[in-house]
Design a protein around this motif. Structure first.
Motif, mmCIF file in Angstrom:
data_model
loop_
_atom_site.group_PDB
_atom_site.id
_atom_site.type_symbol
_atom_site.label_atom_id
_atom_site.label_comp_id
_atom_site.label_asym_id
_atom_site.label_seq_id
_atom_site.Cartn_x
_atom_site.Cartn_y
_atom_site.Cartn_z
ATOM 1 N N PRO A 1 0.834 -1.213 0.000
ATOM 2 C CA PRO A 1 0.000 0.000 0.000
ATOM 3 C C PRO A 1 0.864 1.257 0.000
ATOM 4 O O PRO A 1 1.989 1.252 0.512
ATOM 5 C CB PRO A 1 -0.810 -0.120 1.297
ATOM 6 C CG PRO A 1 0.001 -1.015 2.175
ATOM 7 C CD PRO A 1 0.685 -1.980 1.251
ATOM 8 N N PRO A 2 0.361 2.353 -0.571
ATOM 9 C CA PRO A 2 1.115 3.612 -0.548
ATOM 10 C C PRO A 2 1.415 4.056 0.878
ATOM 11 O O PRO A 2 0.664 3.752 1.807
ATOM 12 C CB PRO A 2 0.164 4.598 -1.239
ATOM 13 C CG PRO A 2 -0.751 3.755 -2.053
ATOM 14 C CD PRO A 2 -0.919 2.490 -1.279
ATOM 15 N N VAL A 3 2.515 4.778 1.037
ATOM 16 C CA VAL A 3 2.913 5.321 2.329
ATOM 17 C C VAL A 3 2.939 6.840 2.230
ATOM 18 O O VAL A 3 3.619 7.397 1.355
ATOM 19 C CB VAL A 3 4.306 4.790 2.755
ATOM 20 C CG1 VAL A 3 4.772 5.473 4.040
ATOM 21 C CG2 VAL A 3 4.280 3.267 2.936
ATOM 22 N N ASN A 4 2.203 7.513 3.087
ATOM 23 C CA ASN A 4 2.164 8.974 3.100
ATOM 24 C C ASN A 4 3.159 9.500 4.125
ATOM 25 O O ASN A 4 3.216 9.014 5.266
ATOM 26 C CB ASN A 4 0.760 9.472 3.434
ATOM 27 C CG ASN A 4 -0.250 9.113 2.368
ATOM 28 O OD1 ASN A 4 0.077 9.117 1.179
ATOM 29 N ND2 ASN A 4 -1.464 8.783 2.757
ATOM 30 N N ILE A 5 3.953 10.488 3.720
ATOM 31 C CA ILE A 5 4.996 11.018 4.601
ATOM 32 C C ILE A 5 5.000 12.538 4.565
ATOM 33 O O ILE A 5 4.564 13.155 3.591
ATOM 34 C CB ILE A 5 6.394 10.484 4.200
ATOM 35 C CG1 ILE A 5 6.698 10.806 2.728
ATOM 36 C CG2 ILE A 5 6.522 9.000 4.475
ATOM 37 C CD1 ILE A 5 8.087 10.396 2.268
ATOM 38 N N TRP A 6 5.500 13.127 5.641
ATOM 39 C CA TRP A 6 5.716 14.576 5.726
ATOM 40 C C TRP A 6 7.195 14.871 5.534
ATOM 41 O O TRP A 6 8.050 14.089 5.953
ATOM 42 C CB TRP A 6 5.284 15.104 7.089
ATOM 43 C CG TRP A 6 3.792 15.186 7.285
ATOM 44 C CD1 TRP A 6 3.005 14.298 7.958
ATOM 45 C CD2 TRP A 6 2.927 16.216 6.805
ATOM 46 N NE1 TRP A 6 1.698 14.701 7.927
ATOM 47 C CE2 TRP A 6 1.612 15.884 7.226
ATOM 48 C CE3 TRP A 6 3.120 17.380 6.053
ATOM 49 C CZ2 TRP A 6 0.514 16.667 6.927
ATOM 50 C CZ3 TRP A 6 2.021 18.164 5.753
ATOM 51 C CH2 TRP A 6 0.738 17.820 6.175
ATOM 52 N N PHE A 7 7.494 16.000 4.922
ATOM 53 C CA PHE A 7 8.873 16.465 4.781
ATOM 54 C C PHE A 7 8.950 17.829 5.434
ATOM 55 O O PHE A 7 8.466 18.823 4.905
ATOM 56 C CB PHE A 7 9.257 16.542 3.306
ATOM 57 C CG PHE A 7 10.699 16.900 3.050
ATOM 58 C CD1 PHE A 7 11.708 16.467 3.895
ATOM 59 C CD2 PHE A 7 11.050 17.665 1.943
ATOM 60 C CE1 PHE A 7 13.033 16.789 3.649
ATOM 61 C CE2 PHE A 7 12.372 17.996 1.686
ATOM 62 C CZ PHE A 7 13.358 17.551 2.540
ATOM 63 N N ARG A 8 9.537 17.844 6.648
ATOM 64 C CA ARG A 8 9.629 19.074 7.426
ATOM 65 C C ARG A 8 11.059 19.233 7.947
ATOM 66 O O ARG A 8 11.637 18.286 8.476
ATOM 67 C CB ARG A 8 8.679 19.035 8.639
ATOM 68 C CG ARG A 8 7.195 18.916 8.320
ATOM 69 C CD ARG A 8 6.395 18.988 9.624
ATOM 70 N NE ARG A 8 4.961 18.917 9.426
ATOM 71 C CZ ARG A 8 4.214 17.868 9.747
ATOM 72 N NH1 ARG A 8 4.780 16.792 10.258
ATOM 73 N NH2 ARG A 8 2.909 17.896 9.563
#
Length: 383
Positions: free
Chosen positions: A266-273
């Motif tokens: 499944p797709p993986v959602n990530i934040w880039f901060r």
């Protein structure tokens, strides 16, 4: 008579065998390959261990693709650290591995400052032995994949490492990236490196400008489709539109997978901060649409522009290895009702050609003919 005939046949067989044995060259890698039978189940060779669990095995090849300036190098540095310590990377468990990072884009100071910034945020000792993570700063020093492979298999001793990360791959690419032949030659060099060093190859590549998130993840890399089909695993990084999220900080991305040796992931959602990627544990990004799609739809003030967007999306998905598709084949695809690429109102060549005049990425190979639609060679110079 029968004895003479049998003798003649024996002589012919011996002559044929000798002639066959003369053909192979000692330099031919196929000389050491033999045809074998299926064998019995109990004697099957053991599968190589998983390097990134559920994604890639030892000795395989993985491509990480994404837009220019999407943070791919940050992501690969985080992966190198996760592999070296056997930790998780964006929620994916990594086996502890020795990593060689081939830096082809950043100058040495920028690279090391960026890497130490990540180590500091992860509270990791800033002194790491080169047997855990070795760094080859080769910006401007490697002209092609063959030269790099020879150096890694020779003096630089890549066989000491379990994983080799090449960032980015276009720096050692010979020829046009839209050429299937050129990219196949690059793939063979990567195979030679993986086979010779016994390592897993991971490399980064870029999207063409304005790639559609609706295109299959394996088809989003710029250039020939060989990029996506050759590797054992593909991870595609697409930015998400977080503009409507109240109080959102940073950039959101979705990692999508195309895997050869494992089941669908499944797709993986990530934040880039702040120079770090973190997994979206709250599910806030799950409903976000692709940022490029949102921006392009917002710019489409007329039906013609909306059709241009749809035509370019279909071309991104259907374009051939040579960077082109016949107009007839394209017209048939977009006029198949209930088909995946159906676009109403584009039934004739004249309409399609008129709309594509507004495209900066695709053009007809001959303005007075309808032979093919081609991807402009200068469309992907976005690094």
């Amino acid at each position: 008579m029968a004895a003479n005939l049998e003798s003649m046949l024996d002589d012919m067989e011996t002559q044929a065998t000798c002639e066959v044995n003369i053909v192979p060259s000692s330099d031919d890698p196929l000389d050491c390959v033999e045809i074998v039978g299926i064998g019995i189940r109990e004697n099957l060779p053991q599968l190589p261990p998983e390097v990134i669990h559920g994604v890639i095995r030892q000795g395989g090849k993985l491509i990480l693709a994404g837009d220019s300036k999407a943070g791919k190098t940050f992501l690969l540095m985080e992966l190198a650290i996760a592999l070296a310590f056997g930790d998780k990377w964006c929620g994916l468990q990594c086996s502890q591995s020795k990593v060689l990072y081939v830096n082809l884009e950043l100058n040495e100071a920028d690279f090391l400052h960026r890497l130490h910034g990540i180590l500091g945020k992860q509270d990791i000792d800033n002194s790491i032995d080169k047997d855990m993570i070795g760094i080859l700063n080769a910006r401007g020093k490697a002209s092609n994949a063959e030269q790099l492979t020879n150096a890694l298999l020779g003096r630089l001793g890549a066989a000491r490492y379990d994983v080799v990360i090449i960032d980015p791959i276009y720096k050692v690419q010979d020829g046009d990236e839209n050429s299937a032949q050129a990219i196949a030659a690059l793939a063979r060099e990567l195979d030679r490196l993986a086979e010779g060093a016994g390592c897993t190859i991971i490399y980064s590549h870029h999207h063409p400008k304005y790639v559609s998130g609706n295109a299959s993840s394996i088809n989003r890399s710029a250039g020939s489709g060989v990029f996506g089909r050759d590797v054992d695993a593909s991870i595609d990084l697409v930015e998400l539109d977080v503009s409507s999220m109240a109080g959102a900080t940073g950039r959101g991305f979705r990692m999508e997978f195309a895997l050869r040796s494992f089941e669908w992931h499944p797709p993986v959602n990530i934040w880039f901060r702040d120079g770090m990627h973190t997994i979206d544990g709250t599910g806030a990004l799950a409903g976000c649409r692709y940022a490029n799609q949102s921006r392009r739809n917002g710019q489409s003030g007329t039906k013609k522009n909306e059709k241009l967007v749809k035509l370019e999306e279909a071309l991104d998905a259907l374009i051939g290895d040579d960077g082109e598709i016949s107009v007839k084949a394209f017209r048939d695809k977009i006029n198949k009702e209930k088909g995946e690429y159906y676009i109403p109102g584009c039934k004739d060549n004249r309409t399609i050609r008129e709309i594509l005049k507004g495209s900066k990425r695709f053009t007809w190979d001959n303005p007075t003919s309808s032979l093919a639609i081609i991807r402009r060679k200068d469309a992907d110079e976005d690094e």
